[in-house]
Design a protein around this motif. Sequence first.
Motif, PDB file in Angstrom:
ATOM      1  N   PHE A  97      32.759  66.852 -56.926  1.00 31.50           N
ATOM      2  CA  PHE A  97      32.502  67.751 -55.548  1.00 31.50           C
ATOM      3  C   PHE A  97      32.257  69.493 -55.597  1.00 31.50           C
ATOM      4  O   PHE A  97      33.617  69.499 -55.964  1.00 31.50           O
ATOM      5  CB  PHE A  97      33.480  67.389 -54.472  1.00 31.50           C
ATOM      6  N   ARG A  98      31.188  69.946 -54.752  1.00 33.95           N
ATOM      7  CA  ARG A  98      31.513  71.588 -54.732  1.00 33.95           C
ATOM      8  C   ARG A  98      31.366  71.991 -53.508  1.00 33.95           C
ATOM      9  O   ARG A  98      29.329  71.018 -53.586  1.00 33.95           O
ATOM     10  CB  ARG A  98      30.781  72.258 -55.954  1.00 33.95           C
ATOM     11  N   VAL A  99      31.444  72.073 -53.046  1.00 32.41           N
ATOM     12  CA  VAL A  99      31.233  72.841 -51.464  1.00 32.41           C
ATOM     13  C   VAL A  99      29.590  74.050 -51.792  1.00 32.41           C
ATOM     14  O   VAL A  99      28.811  73.404 -50.699  1.00 32.41           O
ATOM     15  CB  VAL A  99      31.785  73.438 -51.037  1.00 32.41           C
ATOM     16  N   ARG A 100      29.673  73.963 -52.746  1.00 38.81           N
ATOM     17  CA  ARG A 100      28.900  74.921 -52.577  1.00 38.81           C
ATOM     18  C   ARG A 100      26.680  74.211 -53.014  1.00 38.81           C
ATOM     19  O   ARG A 100      25.861  74.884 -52.623  1.00 38.81           O
ATOM     20  CB  ARG A 100      28.420  75.834 -54.318  1.00 38.81           C
ATOM     21  N   TYR A 101      27.509  72.917 -53.769  1.00 38.39           N
ATOM     22  CA  TYR A 101      25.995  72.432 -54.134  1.00 38.39           C
ATOM     23  C   TYR A 101      25.145  71.424 -52.048  1.00 38.39           C
ATOM     24  O   TYR A 101      24.590  71.322 -51.838  1.00 38.39           O
ATOM     25  CB  TYR A 101      26.481  71.743 -54.827  1.00 38.39           C
ATOM     26  N   TRP A 149      25.750  75.653 -39.222  1.00 38.63           N
ATOM     27  CA  TRP A 149      26.089  76.492 -38.882  1.00 38.63           C
ATOM     28  C   TRP A 149      28.074  75.679 -38.448  1.00 38.63           C
ATOM     29  O   TRP A 149      29.043  76.731 -38.882  1.00 38.63           O
ATOM     30  CB  TRP A 149      26.496  77.139 -36.753  1.00 38.63           C
ATOM     31  N   PHE A 150      28.518  74.622 -38.693  1.00 33.85           N
ATOM     32  CA  PHE A 150      29.266  74.286 -38.477  1.00 33.85           C
ATOM     33  C   PHE A 150      29.398  73.304 -39.956  1.00 33.85           C
ATOM     34  O   PHE A 150      30.857  73.317 -40.006  1.00 33.85           O
ATOM     35  CB  PHE A 150      29.379  72.309 -38.082  1.00 33.85           C
ATOM     36  N   MET A 151      28.234  73.689 -40.794  1.00 29.99           N
ATOM     37  CA  MET A 151      29.031  73.151 -42.228  1.00 29.99           C
ATOM     38  C   MET A 151      28.983  74.318 -42.708  1.00 29.99           C
ATOM     39  O   MET A 151      29.791  74.329 -43.923  1.00 29.99           O
ATOM     40  CB  MET A 151      28.080  72.003 -42.911  1.00 29.99           C
ATOM     41  N   ALA A 152      29.163  75.851 -42.796  1.00 30.02           N
ATOM     42  CA  ALA A 152      28.531  77.086 -43.534  1.00 30.02           C
ATOM     43  C   ALA A 152      30.221  77.935 -43.060  1.00 30.02           C
ATOM     44  O   ALA A 152      31.213  77.912 -41.969  1.00 30.02           O
ATOM     45  CB  ALA A 152      26.961  77.121 -43.392  1.00 30.02           C
ATOM     46  N   ARG A 153      30.507  78.871 -45.013  1.00 28.63           N
ATOM     47  CA  ARG A 153      31.237  80.116 -44.306  1.00 28.63           C
ATOM     48  C   ARG A 153      30.196  81.075 -45.414  1.00 28.63           C
ATOM     49  O   ARG A 153      29.135  80.288 -45.733  1.00 28.63           O
ATOM     50  CB  ARG A 153      32.249  79.667 -44.699  1.00 28.63           C
ATOM     51  N   GLU A 162      36.318  81.608 -46.868  1.00 29.50           N
ATOM     52  CA  GLU A 162      36.532  81.374 -45.820  1.00 29.50           C
ATOM     53  C   GLU A 162      36.222  79.936 -45.499  1.00 29.50           C
ATOM     54  O   GLU A 162      36.870  79.322 -44.487  1.00 29.50           O
ATOM     55  CB  GLU A 162      35.566  82.563 -44.853  1.00 29.50           C
ATOM     56  N   HIS A 163      35.738  79.152 -46.218  1.00 22.02           N
ATOM     57  CA  HIS A 163      35.583  77.450 -45.557  1.00 22.02           C
ATOM     58  C   HIS A 163      36.689  77.074 -46.356  1.00 22.02           C
ATOM     59  O   HIS A 163      37.616  77.193 -47.540  1.00 22.02           O
ATOM     60  CB  HIS A 163      34.526  77.344 -46.764  1.00 22.02           C
ATOM     61  N   PRO A 164      37.348  76.216 -45.590  1.00 22.37           N
ATOM     62  CA  PRO A 164      39.147  75.249 -45.286  1.00 22.37           C
ATOM     63  C   PRO A 164      38.439  74.013 -46.698  1.00 22.37           C
ATOM     64  O   PRO A 164      39.739  73.831 -47.195  1.00 22.37           O
ATOM     65  CB  PRO A 164      38.567  74.240 -44.182  1.00 22.37           C
ATOM     66  N   SER A 165      37.314  73.488 -46.979  1.00 23.72           N
ATOM     67  CA  SER A 165      37.310  72.709 -48.085  1.00 23.72           C
ATOM     68  C   SER A 165      37.190  72.981 -49.649  1.00 23.72           C
ATOM     69  O   SER A 165      37.038  72.890 -50.706  1.00 23.72           O
ATOM     70  CB  SER A 165      36.157  71.713 -48.093  1.00 23.72           C
ATOM     71  N   VAL A 166      36.713  74.490 -50.026  1.00 22.20           N
ATOM     72  CA  VAL A 166      37.039  75.871 -50.897  1.00 22.20           C
ATOM     73  C   VAL A 166      38.587  75.538 -52.150  1.00 22.20           C
ATOM     74  O   VAL A 166      38.960  75.955 -51.401  1.00 22.20           O
ATOM     75  CB  VAL A 166      36.513  76.418 -51.501  1.00 22.20           C
ATOM     76  N   ARG A 167      38.304  74.718 -52.667  1.00 25.85           N
ATOM     77  CA  ARG A 167      39.465  74.744 -53.499  1.00 25.85           C
ATOM     78  C   ARG A 167      39.289  76.320 -54.808  1.00 25.85           C
ATOM     79  O   ARG A 167      38.381  76.499 -54.877  1.00 25.85           O
ATOM     80  CB  ARG A 167      40.100  73.393 -54.448  1.00 25.85           C
TER      81      ARG A 167
END
Length: 461
Positions: free
Chosen positions: A25-29, A207-211, A216-221
Amino acid sequence: MSYADLRVPKQQDQRAVSPPPRSWFRVRYLLAFWLFVLSGVAFLDRTNISIAGLQMSREYGLGDQKLGIIFSAFLVGYAIFQVPAGWLATRWGPRRALTLGAIWWGVTTACTAALPSTMAYAVSWLISIRFLLGAGEAIIYPAANQFVAQWVPFRERGFINGLIFAGVGAGSGLTPPLLNWLITHYGWRAAFWFSAGLGIAVGIAWWFMARDLPEEHPSVRDEELAESRDVPVRQLHRLQTTANAEDSSAKRRISGLKFFQRRDLLALMMGYFSFGYIAWIFFSWFFLYVAQARGVNLKTSALFTMVPLISMTICCLVGGALSDWITIRWGLRAGRCGLAAVALAATAVFLVLGSQARSAGTAVLILAAGAGALYLSQSSFWSVSVDLAGRSSGLFSSIVNMGGQIGGAVTASLTPWIAKRAGWTSAFGLAAFFAVAAAVCWLFVHPEQPLQLESSAGDGI
């Protein structure tokens, strides 16, 4: 300097960059996929008028020439507002810019649906609304390119750009049967109400899913953040510490004046002018070309219109992946410039052959191959903007994109004029000439020589 601005050094061997260990999993994808959705909705909003054109022409008393002016109004607004949109994308960030942009598209599309045909100067209002829609949509790709610069590691830029621009073919190619069904059963206005609601919905979801930045994104490790910065995880903490220790008011950027000192920019603008000229033949006129010049009924025309647009979608993804693969193995010049030049030369061949085919089905297939070859080069235009301009790619790419939209505006009015006086073979022949010109332009682009960063506290260009 800010660690958000890090780029692969000019002299570094790009083939030596080795990816760190990766999980599934990658938030950027996820965000890149949603940019694909936004791209598709943006093109749905701008091309729905080509599907509804015949019905609108009857209701408003339009001919092909007036319809062409309405098509051009969108592209004029889109082109004029490219540089302001690129500046806003750089200043605001992709999250806020794209949210407000998508809501703008939805509202202006709804205004088109709500405009009564009995209203005084209705055609002038249509032109004005399409101009405003174009002005609002100018933000989509500069903001998406800013996302790529801030989120996507070097080795993935081609594919992610290909995914984003695959939305162009998906939005334009997969929706004609749906829009045609809505128009047939509920009238052309229903298609515009549908497009408007969809645009507002996907903008709010973004708006709700992006940063704006991965940190800044809480789900990015840390693992993904290190990938985005093209550094090993063990170096990430040191990079963050160095960045935080510096004066936060001093931002590393590229002076806009430096853009114009490089012939790369002029070559890319001229190349993208040609790209836009060819692409908008398929977006604006292909449905009417198949229906009128090839004598195909409306239902079959809608299906035939899908073929080149689906070809664009597939080849855009393939072109992005190929660009990364070639770049990693043989360098930026081969991966970005070489691939684009060959693809555009192939486009010219397919356009000439397709326009001379005897049967409608054969012509559609060959011209679809030309559209696909064209979109093999799409990712290169945008990936090169990041390669050259880094954190300033939102502004740089908006200038390049302005050239493409001027080309689209020209074809929206010039193509029906040529087709009427000299025939569709001549119209496609001129497009083939532009494809060859675009291929030549790529010989003057050098992404392996990026623009130099400057330290400045200002936000201007």
